[in-house]
Write a protein that holds these residues in place. Structure first.
Motif, short mmCIF file in Angstrom:
data_model
loop_
_atom_site.label_atom_id
_atom_site.label_comp_id
_atom_site.label_asym_id
_atom_site.label_seq_id
_atom_site.Cartn_x
_atom_site.Cartn_y
_atom_site.Cartn_z
N PHE A 213 40.51 42.96 27.72
CA PHE A 213 40.87 44.26 28.28
C PHE A 213 39.82 44.79 29.25
O PHE A 213 39.85 45.95 29.64
CB PHE A 213 41.10 45.27 27.15
N LYS A 214 38.90 43.93 29.64
CA LYS A 214 37.89 44.33 30.63
C LYS A 214 38.41 44.11 32.04
O LYS A 214 39.38 43.39 32.27
CB LYS A 214 36.60 43.54 30.42
N MET A 215 37.71 44.71 32.99
CA MET A 215 38.05 44.53 34.41
C MET A 215 38.00 43.05 34.78
O MET A 215 37.05 42.35 34.42
CB MET A 215 37.06 45.30 35.28
N LYS A 216 39.01 42.59 35.48
CA LYS A 216 39.01 41.22 35.98
C LYS A 216 38.54 41.16 37.43
O LYS A 216 37.94 40.18 37.86
CB LYS A 216 40.43 40.63 35.88
N LEU A 217 38.84 42.23 38.18
CA LEU A 217 38.49 42.25 39.60
C LEU A 217 37.15 42.93 39.82
O LEU A 217 36.75 43.81 39.05
CB LEU A 217 39.58 42.98 40.40
N GLN A 218 36.47 42.52 40.85
CA GLN A 218 35.17 43.10 41.20
C GLN A 218 35.36 44.15 42.29
O GLN A 218 36.36 44.17 43.01
CB GLN A 218 34.23 42.00 41.71
N TYR A 219 34.33 45.01 42.41
CA TYR A 219 34.36 46.01 43.47
C TYR A 219 34.51 45.31 44.83
O TYR A 219 33.84 44.31 45.11
CB TYR A 219 33.07 46.83 43.47
N GLY A 220 35.41 45.83 45.64
CA GLY A 220 35.64 45.26 46.96
C GLY A 220 36.83 44.33 47.01
O GLY A 220 37.36 44.05 48.09
N GLN A 221 37.27 43.83 45.82
CA GLN A 221 38.43 42.96 45.80
C GLN A 221 39.71 43.80 45.85
O GLN A 221 39.78 44.88 45.26
CB GLN A 221 38.43 42.09 44.54
N PRO A 222 40.72 43.32 46.56
CA PRO A 222 41.99 44.06 46.61
C PRO A 222 42.56 44.28 45.20
O PRO A 222 42.59 43.36 44.40
CB PRO A 222 42.91 43.13 47.43
N GLY A 223 42.96 45.50 44.93
CA GLY A 223 43.56 45.81 43.64
C GLY A 223 42.59 46.26 42.57
O GLY A 223 43.01 46.59 41.46
N ALA A 224 41.28 46.27 42.86
CA ALA A 224 40.29 46.62 41.84
C ALA A 224 40.46 48.07 41.37
O ALA A 224 40.41 48.35 40.17
CB ALA A 224 38.88 46.40 42.37
N LEU A 225 40.67 48.98 42.32
CA LEU A 225 40.84 50.38 41.93
C LEU A 225 42.11 50.55 41.10
O LEU A 225 42.09 51.26 40.07
CB LEU A 225 40.91 51.27 43.18
N GLU A 226 43.18 49.89 41.48
CA GLU A 226 44.43 49.99 40.73
C GLU A 226 44.26 49.45 39.31
O GLU A 226 44.81 50.01 38.35
CB GLU A 226 45.56 49.23 41.44
N GLU A 227 43.47 48.37 39.17
CA GLU A 227 43.23 47.82 37.84
C GLU A 227 42.45 48.81 36.98
O GLU A 227 42.75 49.01 35.80
CB GLU A 227 42.47 46.50 37.94
N LEU A 228 41.44 49.45 37.56
CA LEU A 228 40.65 50.43 36.81
C LEU A 228 41.52 51.61 36.39
O LEU A 228 41.39 52.11 35.27
CB LEU A 228 39.45 50.90 37.64
N ILE A 229 42.38 52.06 37.29
CA ILE A 229 43.28 53.18 36.95
C ILE A 229 44.16 52.79 35.76
O ILE A 229 44.35 53.57 34.82
CB ILE A 229 44.15 53.55 38.17
#
Length: 574
Positions: free
Chosen positions: A539-555
């Motif tokens: 359930f942790k973030m898979k995407l890193q900052y700067g990768q497309p979709g990272a903000l959407e994943e965090l939301i």
């Protein structure tokens, strides 16, 4: 798998409403579907109560914030995660997993019998998902052992599985299973399934054993072609099982709803409810409130008029709702999978998506059962005593939920009890014991860890800033560091921080503190270096900052409850 098409929301309690399929949605909330503008106009007088609800306003704020006070959970709950001690856990509160992942382990062409053990099962979600996702190429016998120490859980699991085995029609079975599993009120057709097809099976056993000692342990195996279900219970529990198939005398749907809403809409728990709602979109807040009100797992605009029977598997006592106020079917399934499930034009209907997702999963489960030789064995036994009923070295997978947590059995006891039941490497090198640690990070984190996590700069810090811009936290000079703990934006900041934090060093410290290195020497099981069934931190973030979709994943991750601290560890026989 096909998604059930939604009927127009312009229905009425006397069944005189529209029966057409809906192809359009309300643009105010995206929660309901209509066949056309005439039905939408006709239904507006009813729908506007929900569509114009204050919960649907972008400016909605929780009651504690409006009253400028600190909510009690800030002092009562650790890490802002609601506590439900002393209540029944009849629905899963962590997303379902496929415990086999056969294709990437033994292989889809595996030629041996599969034996699975769910040693502290909770509800059936892991069983259903595992069987539903099995490769079609597997055609050998399977033995599934399901155990829980809570009789209510075992009784419901047995009843839901019996519905799957006795029903003639897959679609009817799937719908009945959903509502017996999750809905507070059920249809007459569901009650007929329970009382005409399941009840006689139990009654015949109770009649045969009526003269047995109440403490005698008795088992019964029902056979349905290639499939079977064996239930092992003390005699007294067999008698109790009958109550799960009969509505308490005199209990009406109206009374059952009042009893339930006294818990789910309890004003003294309103702050806990609002805590969940602050992370939701406006439409999802409306949907969640609807589920709190009626307790029916259905698409938002679906007809409710058939649901007139209290669910006897949930109402054992006329004036008691057995679960906590925040219990929610959404917690037991992957939110991403649910959100990716089509719901037609009603794109914001999260419970409609959940209904379709579970229905598709159950249909796949039932279809797989129809062409397999499967035996289910159900026990209601203490975790430590379960091995006495089972054969050593026989299981491909053993899933123990969070019994390895120190709050429960602990890792050493888990390895001691479950390790010998696992297949040896020379029999099956992929045989795995799956343990979940839900409390390890919370137990081990120190104040210094928390301070370092808050103030250590990482690339993810930029992502949190993006998230804060998304929720408007930087508007009007807002300073999250100076905000009171009760500020909803400050609470969101805490959740966002938790979702991007690195917990590996803390979990390593936990393993060292509780001497995980001794487990191999003492009990003959060793930790797998790489998990092959479920990710270590799913359930942790898979995407890193700067990768497309990272903000959407965090939301998406910062929704309701912080799960980023949940750690799976897999073990094999040594």
């Amino acid at each position: 798998m096909a998604t059930q098409q939604s009927i127009c929301a312009n229905w009425s309690a006397n069944s005189t409403g529209c029966k057409k399929f809906g192809n359009y949605t309300c643009k105010g909330c995206y929660l309901v579907v209509y066949c056309g503008s005439d039905c939408q106009k006709s239904h507006w007088a009813s729908h506007k109560i929900d569509c114009k609800s204050s919960l649907g306003n972008e400016t909605w704020r929780p009651q504690w914030n409006l009253e400028n006070r600190n909510p009690p959970f800030l002092f009562e709950m650790r890490n802002l995660v609601p506590s439900f001690h002393g209540n029944k856990s009849l629905w899963g509160n962590i997303p379902a997993i496929d415990v086999l992942q056969l294709g990437s382990n033994e292989g889809g062409d595996y030629e041996k019998r599969l034996n699975l053990l769910f040693a502290a099962s909770g509800d059936l979600r892991n069983v259903v998902k595992t069987i539903a996702q099995m490769p079609g190429s597997y055609n050998k016998p399977m033995d599934v052992v399901i155990n829980d120490s809570d009789f209510d859980v075992v009784a419901r699991n047995a009843i839901i599985l019996l519905i799957a085995l006795v029903a003639d029609n897959i679609d009817e079975a799937a719908d009945c299973m959903i509502h017996v599993w999750y809905s507070a009120l059920i249809r007459k057709s569901d009650l007929d399934m329970l009382q005409q097809k399941v009840l006689p099976l139990v009654e015949s056993i109770c009649e045969k054993i009526k003269d047995k000692n109440s403490s005698s342990l008795l088992g019964k195996t029902w056979r349905f072609g290639q499939r079977s279900l064996r239930l092992v219970l003390p005699k007294a529990s067999w008698d109790r099982l009958l109550a799960f198939l009969n509505i308490p005398k005199g209990l009406t749907a109206e009374q059952a709803s009042r009893v339930r809403m006294a818990i789910t809409l309890d004003e003294s728990k309103k702050d806990n409810l609002d805590l969940h709602l602050i992370f939701q979109t406006p439409s999802r807040r409306i949907a969640k409130h609807r589920f709190r009100q009626d307790g029916l797992l259905l698409p938002f605009g679906a007809s409710r008029h058939e649901f007139q029977e209290p669910n006897p598997t949930l109402f054992q006592v006329p004036d008691v709702w057995p679960m906590p106020d925040c219990a929610d079917p959404l917690q037991g399934w992957s939110l991403k999978d649910v959100e990716d499930t089509p719901s037609g034009p009603a794109t914001a209907d999260i419970y409609g998506k959940l209904f379709n997702h579970i229905r598709s999963m159950l249909r796949a489960f039932l279809l797989r059962l129809s062409d397999m030789q499967v035996s289910f064995r159900l026990f209601c036994e203490k975790f430590s005593l379960l091995p006495m009923h089972l054969e050593c070295g026989s299981f491909n997978r053993i899933e123990v939920s969070n019994m390895a947590d120190n709050l429960h059995a602990g890792m050493h006891t888990t390895a001691y009890r479950m390790g010998p039941l696992l297949q040896a490497p020379h029999v099956n090198p992929h045989a795995t014991l799956i343990t979940l640690f839900r409390e390890a990070i919370r137990e081990t984190m120190t104040m210094q860890d928390r301070i370092m996590d808050m103030y250590t700069y990482r690339p993810e810090t930029k992502l949190i800033r993006e998230y804060f811009s998304y929720i408007g936290a930087y508007a009007a000079g807002y300073n999250p560091d100076a905000a009171p703990l009760s500020d909803p934006k400050a609470i969101k900041w805490t959740y966002a921080q938790a979702n991007v934090a690195n917990y590996d060093p803390i979990f390593d410290r936990f393993m060292n503190n509780f001497r995980f290195s001794q487990v191999e020497q003492l009990f003959g099981v060793t930790m797998k270096r790489k998990n092959t069934v479920i990710e270590k931190w799913p359930f942790k973030m898979k995407l890193q900052y700067g990768q497309p979709g990272a903000l959407e994943e965090l939301i998406q991750l910062t929704d309701e409850v912080v799960l980023a601290k949940e750690r799976y560890v897999e073990w094999r026989r040594f």
